[in-house]
Design a protein around this motif. Sequence first.
Motif, short mmCIF file in Angstrom:
data_model
loop_
_atom_site.label_atom_id
_atom_site.label_comp_id
_atom_site.label_asym_id
_atom_site.label_seq_id
_atom_site.Cartn_x
_atom_site.Cartn_y
_atom_site.Cartn_z
N TYR A 140 21.36 -30.33 27.98
CA TYR A 140 21.11 -30.63 26.57
C TYR A 140 19.94 -31.60 26.48
O TYR A 140 19.85 -32.53 27.29
CB TYR A 140 22.37 -31.23 25.92
N GLY A 141 19.07 -31.42 25.52
CA GLY A 141 17.95 -32.32 25.33
C GLY A 141 17.77 -32.64 23.86
O GLY A 141 18.10 -31.85 22.98
N SER A 142 17.25 -33.84 23.59
CA SER A 142 16.96 -34.22 22.21
C SER A 142 15.68 -35.04 22.18
O SER A 142 15.28 -35.64 23.18
CB SER A 142 18.13 -35.02 21.61
N GLU A 143 15.05 -35.07 21.02
CA GLU A 143 13.82 -35.81 20.80
C GLU A 143 14.13 -37.01 19.91
O GLU A 143 14.75 -36.84 18.86
CB GLU A 143 12.77 -34.93 20.13
N VAL A 146 18.91 -40.13 18.21
CA VAL A 146 19.77 -39.19 17.50
C VAL A 146 21.01 -39.91 16.98
O VAL A 146 21.40 -39.76 15.82
CB VAL A 146 20.18 -38.01 18.42
N ARG A 147 21.63 -40.70 17.84
CA ARG A 147 22.86 -41.41 17.47
C ARG A 147 22.52 -42.79 16.90
O ARG A 147 21.44 -43.32 17.14
CB ARG A 147 23.75 -41.55 18.70
N ASP A 150 21.39 -45.34 19.51
CA ASP A 150 20.18 -45.10 20.31
C ASP A 150 19.10 -46.11 19.93
O ASP A 150 18.89 -46.38 18.73
CB ASP A 150 19.64 -43.68 20.06
N ARG A 156 12.78 -39.34 24.26
CA ARG A 156 13.52 -38.12 24.61
C ARG A 156 14.74 -38.50 25.43
O ARG A 156 14.73 -39.48 26.16
CB ARG A 156 12.67 -37.19 25.46
N SER A 157 15.74 -37.65 25.36
CA SER A 157 16.89 -37.80 26.26
C SER A 157 17.30 -36.43 26.75
O SER A 157 17.17 -35.43 26.04
CB SER A 157 18.06 -38.52 25.57
N ARG A 158 17.78 -36.39 27.99
CA ARG A 158 18.25 -35.16 28.61
C ARG A 158 19.60 -35.43 29.25
O ARG A 158 19.79 -36.47 29.89
CB ARG A 158 17.29 -34.67 29.69
N SER A 159 20.51 -34.51 29.08
CA SER A 159 21.83 -34.58 29.72
C SER A 159 22.02 -33.30 30.52
O SER A 159 21.88 -32.21 29.97
CB SER A 159 22.94 -34.70 28.69
N SER A 170 16.87 -40.94 30.02
CA SER A 170 16.29 -41.44 28.77
C SER A 170 14.84 -41.78 29.02
O SER A 170 14.52 -42.47 29.99
CB SER A 170 17.04 -42.69 28.29
#
Length: 184
Positions: A140-143, A146-147, A150, A156-159, A170
């Motif tokens: 999962y990735g986000s730009e 998000v929370r 954060d 960016r974050s990747r899980s 992160s």
Amino acid sequence: MKKEKLGALVFWASLLVLAVCAFLLVGRPTLIPTGIPGDAVAFGMGAEEVAQTAGPPDGTCSENGVRTGFFLYYYQREVLGCPATVSYTFHGRQENPRARVAEAAVDMEFTTQAECDRMLEALCAHFRELMEGEPRFDEYGSEGPVRAWDPPELLRSRSITGARRSVFISQFPCRIFLEVRGNG
């Protein structure tokens, strides 16, 4: 009558031996490599084993609040050819010989954002290749943040998760923080 007593004695003795063997197998930690490139430390190792594998730590820190644990820090390490700080988190107090590595973290700083972007992609590719065949593999990735908790400077974050480990990466301006947790 003697055969019945002897049979019962053999039965209970074999049951006791089986229970002792099961206890010894369960009590022995399963070592799962952290997966950090160039790292020989594994989840489940004790502090002495980590010191033998990675050398003496550059620093230690204990946490005696709600969570009890301690950290071993290694500065001046190299991950994929870049300087990094690597730390290992142990569950249990430092004086407890049963305390084991539960988390590993890598902190890396860069002079340019382009270097940082390349390292983020290299780390994602490394862990993706390492973990893709594991059961329960997911990525999962986000730009950006998000929370609510954060940090605002998060880019960016990747899980990347699997049955054996979970990886959280992160990316901040010219900085990457990588955390690997054992799922065993």
